[in-house]
Scaffold this motif. Structure first.
Motif, PDB file in Angstrom:
ATOM      1  N   VAL A 189       0.625   2.451  10.547  1.00 57.75           N
ATOM      2  CA  VAL A 189       0.372   1.046  10.199  1.00 57.75           C
ATOM      3  C   VAL A 189       0.207   0.911   8.688  1.00 57.75           C
ATOM      4  O   VAL A 189       0.759  -0.002   8.067  1.00 57.75           O
ATOM      5  N   ALA A 190      -0.552   1.814   8.069  1.00 58.16           N
ATOM      6  CA  ALA A 190      -0.796   1.746   6.622  1.00 58.16           C
ATOM      7  C   ALA A 190       0.489   1.844   5.810  1.00 58.16           C
ATOM      8  O   ALA A 190       0.589   1.276   4.725  1.00 58.16           O
ATOM      9  N   ARG A 191       1.484   2.541   6.329  1.00 57.64           N
ATOM     10  CA  ARG A 191       2.756   2.692   5.607  1.00 57.64           C
ATOM     11  C   ARG A 191       3.704   1.512   5.786  1.00 57.64           C
ATOM     12  O   ARG A 191       4.753   1.465   5.161  1.00 57.64           O
ATOM     13  N   ASP A 192       3.348   0.571   6.647  1.00 56.54           N
ATOM     14  CA  ASP A 192       4.195  -0.612   6.841  1.00 56.54           C
ATOM     15  C   ASP A 192       4.306  -1.348   5.502  1.00 56.54           C
ATOM     16  O   ASP A 192       3.294  -1.616   4.854  1.00 56.54           O
ATOM     17  N   VAL A 249      -3.617  -7.091   5.942  1.00 56.04           N
ATOM     18  CA  VAL A 249      -2.916  -6.500   7.079  1.00 56.04           C
ATOM     19  C   VAL A 249      -2.412  -7.661   7.940  1.00 56.04           C
ATOM     20  O   VAL A 249      -3.142  -8.166   8.795  1.00 56.04           O
ATOM     21  N   PRO A 250      -1.169  -8.118   7.715  1.00 58.50           N
ATOM     22  CA  PRO A 250      -0.651  -9.260   8.468  1.00 58.50           C
ATOM     23  C   PRO A 250      -0.670  -9.007   9.976  1.00 58.50           C
ATOM     24  O   PRO A 250      -0.472  -7.882  10.435  1.00 58.50           O
ATOM     25  N   LEU A 283       0.842  -1.196   0.000  1.00 59.57           N
ATOM     26  CA  LEU A 283       0.000   0.000   0.000  1.00 59.57           C
ATOM     27  C   LEU A 283       0.877   1.246   0.000  1.00 59.57           C
ATOM     28  O   LEU A 283       0.526   2.267  -0.587  1.00 59.57           O
ATOM     29  N   TYR A 284       2.038   1.135   0.606  1.00 65.73           N
ATOM     30  CA  TYR A 284       2.992   2.239   0.680  1.00 65.73           C
ATOM     31  C   TYR A 284       3.241   2.859  -0.697  1.00 65.73           C
ATOM     32  O   TYR A 284       3.303   4.079  -0.830  1.00 65.73           O
ATOM     33  N   HIS A 285       3.351   2.024  -1.742  1.00 59.83           N
ATOM     34  CA  HIS A 285       3.611   2.540  -3.094  1.00 59.83           C
ATOM     35  C   HIS A 285       2.477   3.453  -3.573  1.00 59.83           C
ATOM     36  O   HIS A 285       2.726   4.481  -4.209  1.00 59.83           O
ATOM     37  N   VAL A 286       1.254   3.077  -3.277  1.00 62.75           N
ATOM     38  CA  VAL A 286       0.103   3.880  -3.693  1.00 62.75           C
ATOM     39  C   VAL A 286       0.044   5.172  -2.881  1.00 62.75           C
ATOM     40  O   VAL A 286      -0.201   6.252  -3.431  1.00 62.75           O
TER      41      VAL A 286
END
Length: 197
Positions: A103-106, A132-133, A61-64
């Motif tokens: 958390v979203a940037r993990d 979300v592991p 998700l980090y890429h987006v």
């Protein structure tokens, strides 16, 4: 969209063109074992079978988020699925959950399009779901249709009223269900000990 500099419209092929990888994750429903609780909460009457380990393929998700450039006042990222239903009389809600921006940037938080080397099946969120592991399954929103950066905490039904812990010792009120709790421990043999066969 939301608190971003560049709102994006992304197709499945756009996602697949981003750097991607595979991960093995264990998903557990937050209601796994709910029939063993007293009183029994509402929902699917799971005993202890609502857990599985799978191999997923997707992009971080980090890429987006980097492409959209989240603004400095963004604190959470909201994920909205295509599924919706009546949660109370005359109250229709989409399934939606949020994660803190940290958390979203993990890099392990993925936008997934394949499961066990096959296209993601419809019942598992085709064409794209969040993964979300280490969090209970409700955080891994299926049938993903929207991602929004928020400047305030999300207070939707499935974050504040459902999938919450209530009345826990040391936690007044309620708080959203997040990381999977330990259900079993290996207490013997001790870590690093050696034993003859």
């Amino acid at each position: 969209d939301g608190m971003v500099e560049r709102p994006l419209r992304i197709t499945l092929s756009d996602l697949q063109d981003l750097p991607h990888r595979q991960m093995v994750v264990t998903l557990e429903c937050a209601g796994n074992g709910r029939t063993l609780m007293a009183p029994v909460p509402s929902g699917t009457p799971w005993r202890l079978g609502a857990v599985s380990t799978i191999r997923v393929t997707g992009t971080s998700l980090y890429h987006v988020l980097e492409r959209a450039k989240t603004k400095s006042d963004a604190i959470e990222i909201l994920f909205v699925g295509a599924d919706r239903g009546e949660v109370k009389e005359r109250q229709i809600e989409p399934f939606a959950r949020s994660l803190s921006l940290d958390v979203a940037r993990d890099p392990d938080v993925l936008l997934v399009w394949a499961l066990n080397d096959e296209p993601l099946p419809l019942e598992h969120g085709h064409p794209v779901r969040l993964m979300v592991p280490s969090w209970y399954g409700m955080a891994s929103v299926k049938w993903l249709v929207r991602i929004s950066a928020l400047s305030r905490p999300f207070e939707g039904f499935f974050q504040k009223e459902n999938y919450v812990y209530e009345g826990e010792r040391g936690s007044p009120g309620s708080r959203p269900v997040t990381i999977m709790r330990t259900r079993s421990l290996i207490s013997w043999p001790a870590d690093g000990s050696q034993h003859p066969l």
